[in-house]
Design a protein around this motif. Structure first.
Motif, mmCIF file in Angstrom:
data_model
loop_
_atom_site.group_PDB
_atom_site.id
_atom_site.type_symbol
_atom_site.label_atom_id
_atom_site.label_comp_id
_atom_site.label_asym_id
_atom_site.label_seq_id
_atom_site.Cartn_x
_atom_site.Cartn_y
_atom_site.Cartn_z
ATOM 1 N N GLY A 408 40.949 30.689 34.522
ATOM 2 C CA GLY A 408 42.384 30.404 33.723
ATOM 3 C C GLY A 408 43.414 31.169 34.614
ATOM 4 N N GLU A 409 44.494 31.090 34.065
ATOM 5 C CA GLU A 409 45.648 31.561 34.823
ATOM 6 C C GLU A 409 45.708 32.971 35.043
ATOM 7 O OE1 GLU A 409 50.642 31.900 33.970
ATOM 8 O OE2 GLU A 409 49.136 31.673 32.469
ATOM 9 N N SER A 410 44.869 33.730 34.241
ATOM 10 C CA SER A 410 44.823 35.473 34.271
ATOM 11 C C SER A 410 43.800 35.718 35.295
ATOM 12 C CB SER A 410 45.039 35.943 33.376
ATOM 13 O OG SER A 410 43.875 35.612 32.368
ATOM 14 N N LYS A 411 43.199 34.808 36.045
ATOM 15 C CA LYS A 411 42.225 35.081 36.873
ATOM 16 C C LYS A 411 42.436 36.182 37.928
ATOM 17 C CE LYS A 411 38.984 33.066 40.536
ATOM 18 N NZ LYS A 411 38.568 31.848 41.289
ATOM 19 N N LEU A 412 41.584 37.162 37.988
ATOM 20 C CA LEU A 412 41.719 38.400 39.028
ATOM 21 C C LEU A 412 41.635 38.076 40.527
ATOM 22 C CD1 LEU A 412 39.773 41.356 37.113
ATOM 23 C CD2 LEU A 412 42.174 40.738 36.728
ATOM 24 N N SER A 413 42.071 38.747 41.324
ATOM 25 C CA SER A 413 41.638 38.408 42.612
ATOM 26 C C SER A 413 40.553 38.749 42.958
ATOM 27 C CB SER A 413 42.842 39.258 43.694
ATOM 28 O OG SER A 413 42.334 40.745 43.619
ATOM 29 N N GLN A 414 39.646 38.251 44.053
ATOM 30 C CA GLN A 414 38.371 38.553 44.432
ATOM 31 C C GLN A 414 37.926 39.812 44.478
ATOM 32 O OE1 GLN A 414 36.272 36.224 46.988
ATOM 33 N NE2 GLN A 414 37.310 34.318 46.757
ATOM 34 N N ASN A 415 38.883 40.857 44.460
ATOM 35 C CA ASN A 415 38.655 42.181 44.436
ATOM 36 C C ASN A 415 39.134 43.008 43.082
ATOM 37 O OD1 ASN A 415 41.249 42.253 45.224
ATOM 38 N ND2 ASN A 415 41.081 44.016 46.640
ATOM 39 N N ASN A 416 39.011 42.198 41.997
ATOM 40 C CA ASN A 416 39.487 42.743 40.676
ATOM 41 C C ASN A 416 40.790 43.367 40.724
ATOM 42 O OD1 ASN A 416 36.841 42.272 39.295
ATOM 43 N ND2 ASN A 416 36.189 43.912 41.202
ATOM 44 N N ASN A 417 41.834 42.590 41.536
ATOM 45 C CA ASN A 417 43.256 43.105 41.571
ATOM 46 C C ASN A 417 43.660 44.572 42.126
ATOM 47 O OD1 ASN A 417 44.205 40.852 40.362
ATOM 48 N ND2 ASN A 417 44.898 41.574 38.502
ATOM 49 N N LYS A 418 42.647 44.847 42.876
ATOM 50 C CA LYS A 418 42.461 46.169 43.371
ATOM 51 C C LYS A 418 43.856 46.410 44.144
ATOM 52 C CE LYS A 418 40.419 49.988 45.868
ATOM 53 N NZ LYS A 418 39.104 50.430 46.429
ATOM 54 N N ASP A 419 44.105 45.641 45.088
ATOM 55 C CA ASP A 419 45.165 45.552 45.830
ATOM 56 C C ASP A 419 46.705 45.660 45.273
ATOM 57 O OD1 ASP A 419 43.782 45.492 48.124
ATOM 58 O OD2 ASP A 419 43.690 43.117 47.886
ATOM 59 N N TYR A 420 46.647 45.618 43.805
ATOM 60 C CA TYR A 420 47.837 46.147 42.996
ATOM 61 C C TYR A 420 47.822 47.536 42.359
ATOM 62 C CZ TYR A 420 48.465 40.825 43.625
ATOM 63 O OH TYR A 420 48.661 39.722 44.144
ATOM 64 N N TRP A 421 46.681 47.552 41.997
ATOM 65 C CA TRP A 421 46.604 49.013 41.143
ATOM 66 C C TRP A 421 46.064 50.247 42.128
ATOM 67 C CZ3 TRP A 421 41.350 50.554 41.296
ATOM 68 C CH2 TRP A 421 40.523 49.549 41.098
ATOM 69 N N CYS A 422 45.543 49.740 43.455
ATOM 70 C CA CYS A 422 45.432 50.956 44.341
ATOM 71 C C CYS A 422 46.505 51.843 44.839
ATOM 72 C CB CYS A 422 45.158 50.343 45.642
ATOM 73 S SG CYS A 422 46.266 49.437 46.617
ATOM 74 N N LEU A 423 47.751 51.598 44.360
ATOM 75 C CA LEU A 423 48.847 52.638 44.465
ATOM 76 C C LEU A 423 48.700 53.490 43.691
ATOM 77 C CD1 LEU A 423 51.940 49.927 44.709
ATOM 78 C CD2 LEU A 423 50.495 50.853 46.682
ATOM 79 N N VAL A 424 47.927 53.688 42.685
ATOM 80 C CA VAL A 424 47.971 54.883 41.565
ATOM 81 C C VAL A 424 46.440 55.297 41.487
ATOM 82 C CG1 VAL A 424 50.090 54.088 40.384
ATOM 83 C CG2 VAL A 424 47.862 53.425 39.569
ATOM 84 N N VAL A 425 45.453 54.564 41.686
ATOM 85 C CA VAL A 425 44.212 54.950 41.601
ATOM 86 C C VAL A 425 43.262 54.206 42.511
ATOM 87 C CG1 VAL A 425 43.536 53.589 39.803
ATOM 88 C CG2 VAL A 425 42.562 55.844 39.941
ATOM 89 N N GLU A 426 42.428 54.904 43.168
ATOM 90 C CA GLU A 426 41.464 54.045 44.005
ATOM 91 C C GLU A 426 40.383 53.405 43.377
ATOM 92 O OE1 GLU A 426 39.614 52.564 47.321
ATOM 93 O OE2 GLU A 426 41.642 53.249 46.988
ATOM 94 N N ASP A 427 39.932 53.713 42.173
ATOM 95 C CA ASP A 427 38.476 53.359 41.581
ATOM 96 C C ASP A 427 38.776 53.282 40.028
ATOM 97 O OD1 ASP A 427 36.574 53.259 43.951
ATOM 98 O OD2 ASP A 427 37.293 55.491 43.883
ATOM 99 N N VAL A 428 38.233 52.257 39.340
ATOM 100 C CA VAL A 428 38.317 52.093 37.898
ATOM 101 C C VAL A 428 37.530 53.453 37.528
ATOM 102 C CG1 VAL A 428 37.446 50.924 35.963
ATOM 103 C CG2 VAL A 428 38.412 49.789 38.021
ATOM 104 N N THR A 429 38.268 54.047 36.372
ATOM 105 C CA THR A 429 37.316 55.122 35.692
ATOM 106 C C THR A 429 37.654 55.172 34.340
ATOM 107 O OG1 THR A 429 37.026 57.470 35.603
ATOM 108 C CG2 THR A 429 39.186 56.602 36.342
#
Length: 542
Positions: A408-429
């Motif tokens: 659907g419309e809110s599908k994540l990028s192929q790396n789980n949207n990391k290229d957006y949230w990598c500015l504040v944290v490197e890994d999901v925790t």
């Protein structure tokens, strides 16, 4: 202005490297007349919590990994940011696509043209220093960051204090990192191993035996690719005899340590494998990740190194071409003569960032406000996981469980949207090691392939002692900026020739190329690093 590359433009053009260096660089501070967000009396900062009086535009970089059908600058999430954050504060948020494999060229071109985004970022500290050395970044007011981004700054102030200074000025800020070492894996065709009746290789000799068996059975070769950046190829050839001083001089993600003994061992072994025909005979054409992946999914080679994520298409593509294919995670020790899985250990920070010299005060404040907004748990969770009920459900532990096949419309990028949230944290925790591992089993692998993460995690547990952190220099190593482009061009030419030449020619060629490499600037780099270490201008991260 700091030093620029000294050698001829022809060499740089031939290597297709850093066009921005050839075009020159912008003057420090040009286009940045307003430099302070402090109040007129200097005792505080201007309050933009109700929004800016006039619209402010900020440009946020995002890696473009060339995913088919994904526009990194215009999608559900960029629009969500604009609606929820930008519109609230009268900020126009523009995303600027930076090629993941062409990052240096992209940034250098924009720096030269004075069009760099407000954040200049890199995963590699040496490369971030190179951008700084192009007069591309402005000094930071840490009190300003704390005022506009208190949550972000509280998380990162110690890291900024320890690693953010260069030449006595506050220059860098960082993303938080809780390292996950089992997301970078090498796949191996388990069905090919089974077909030739062999177990998982645990050292270099055993891996080469696998390659010989595959060749004899007519299956395929070991995979490989052209190495042009982030130089860690030599790690499998480390041993306990290497001193801290050697690591300080030679470890460098920006410049390949051609003359170092571990490099010689790596290249000589690659030459032997190449001439025996057990490694991809056209590995030097695999300049992009997609090139090596194409070889793997088509069945030309039986190993493939990549960063795994649950939205990867590598498994579907492999099965489309080879319906009976089975895969496992290769033991990292299989790349080492001694079976020891030495690896690049991350420093205690993720993305390394600076603020462009062309960014005026209000835009800079807006950037800090954006980091603060993104750092809020509810916003970060959505950027990482998407929309509950569409992209994921929550389990009994509050861990997001991805819904397989959501398009659907809110599908994540192929790396789980990391290229957006990598500015504040490197890994999901989730703030708990057990929960993090449970989450990563789902986050890092598509359904049915969680066992790959389990295997990678177990290998990491076995090899944890072999992590090596690159020392961080607290002053500019001028010669790196001066010579890195030319040396990278030399490296690519020399190492491909050394890998593919007749074995009888290797030793003479290696000696000749090392001498040319040293004379081409590498000796200057080694000498300057040695001097910086002797004066204590470097940090060994713990």
């Amino acid at each position: 202005m700091r030093k620029k590359a000294a050698r001829s433009a022809a060499v740089v053009l031939a290597a297709a490297m850093t066009v921005g260096i050839l075009a020159g660089c912008g003057s420090k501070g040009q286009g940045n007349e307003e430099t302070s967000n402090r109040t007129e009396d200097g005792t505080g900062f201007k309050d933009y919590s109700e929004g800016f009086p006039e619209e402010v535009t900020i440009q946020i970089p995002v890696y473009d990994r060339a995913y088919e059908g994904w526009d990194p600058t215009d999608n559900y999430y960029t629009n969500w940011v604009q609606t929820e954050f930008g519109d609230k504060y009268n900020i126009n948020v523009e995303y600027v696509a930076i090629g993941r494999t062409t990052e240096v060229q992209d940034y250098m071109q924009m720096i030269a043209a004075q069009t760099a985004p407000d954040i200049i970022m890199s995963y590699d500290m040496p490369q971030a220093v190179n951008y700084y050395n192009e007069d591309a970044m402005q000094p930071l007011d840490l009190e300003e960051i704390e005022y506009y981004a208190p949550t972000y700054y509280a998380n990162m102030k110690d890291t900024v204090a320890q690693y953010g200074s260069l030449d006595g000025e506050n220059m860098f800020f960082f993303a938080e990192r809780n390292p996950v070492y089992y997301s970078e894996i090498t796949l191996i065709r388990q069905d090919w191993l089974d077909e030739v009746g062999m177990d998982m290789p645990t050292n270099e000799a055993e891996l080469e035996e696998v390659g010989r068996a595959w060749k004899e059975a007519g299956l395929g070769t070991l995979g490989n690719s052209l190495i042009t950046q982030s130089f860690t190829y030599e790690y499998p050839y480390f041993d306990d005899s290497i001193s801290e001083e050697e690591y300080g001089k030679y470890l460098d993600l920006t410049v390949a340590p051609l003359t170092w003994e571990p490099s010689e061992k790596y290249l000589k072994n690659l030459n032997e494998e190449y001439n025996e025909g057990i490694v991809d005979q056209e590995f030097y054409l695999n300049a992009q990740d997609t090139d090596w992946k194409a070889d793997f999914v088509s069945g030309r080679c039986g190993t493939y190194k990549f960063r795994i994520g649950n939205t990867t298409d590598v498994f579907d593509s492999l099965l489309a071409n080879n319906p009976d294919a089975e895969v496992s995670t290769l033991d990292p020790g299989a790349l080492s003569p001694e079976g020891k899985g030495y690896y690049y250990a991350y420093p205690p920070y993720g993305m390394v960032m600076g603020i462009s010299t062309t960014t005026p005060a209000e835009e800079r404040a807006a950037v800090w406000m954006y980091l603060e907004w993104l750092n809020q748990p509810e916003n970060l969770f959505k950027m990482q996981n998407g929309v509950e009920g569409d992209n994921y459900t929550l389990d009994e532990d509050g861990i997001a469980v991805p819904i397989a096949g959501f398009e659907g419309e809110s599908k994540l990028s192929q790396n789980n949207n990391k290229d957006y949230w990598c500015l504040v944290v490197e890994d999901v925790t989730y703030g708990d090691a057990e929960k993090d591992y449970k989450a990563n089993l789902r986050l890092l692998a598509p359904a049915g392939y969680e066992y790959l993460i389990e295997q990678a995690y177990n290998y990491y547990q076995e090899d944890a002692e072999y992590g090596i952190v690159t020392p961080v220099f607290t002053k500019v190593i001028e010669s790196i900026s001066e010579y890195s482009s030319d040396l990278n061009a030399m490296w690519q030419e020399f190492y491909v020739d050394l890998a593919t030449c007749d074995p009888s020619e290797f030793d003479a060629k290696y000696e000749e190329y090392c001498q040319e490499y040293l004379e081409g600037g590498y000796q200057d780099i080694l000498d300057e690093k040695q001097e910086a270490m002797e004066e204590g201008s470097y940090i060994i991260a713990e």
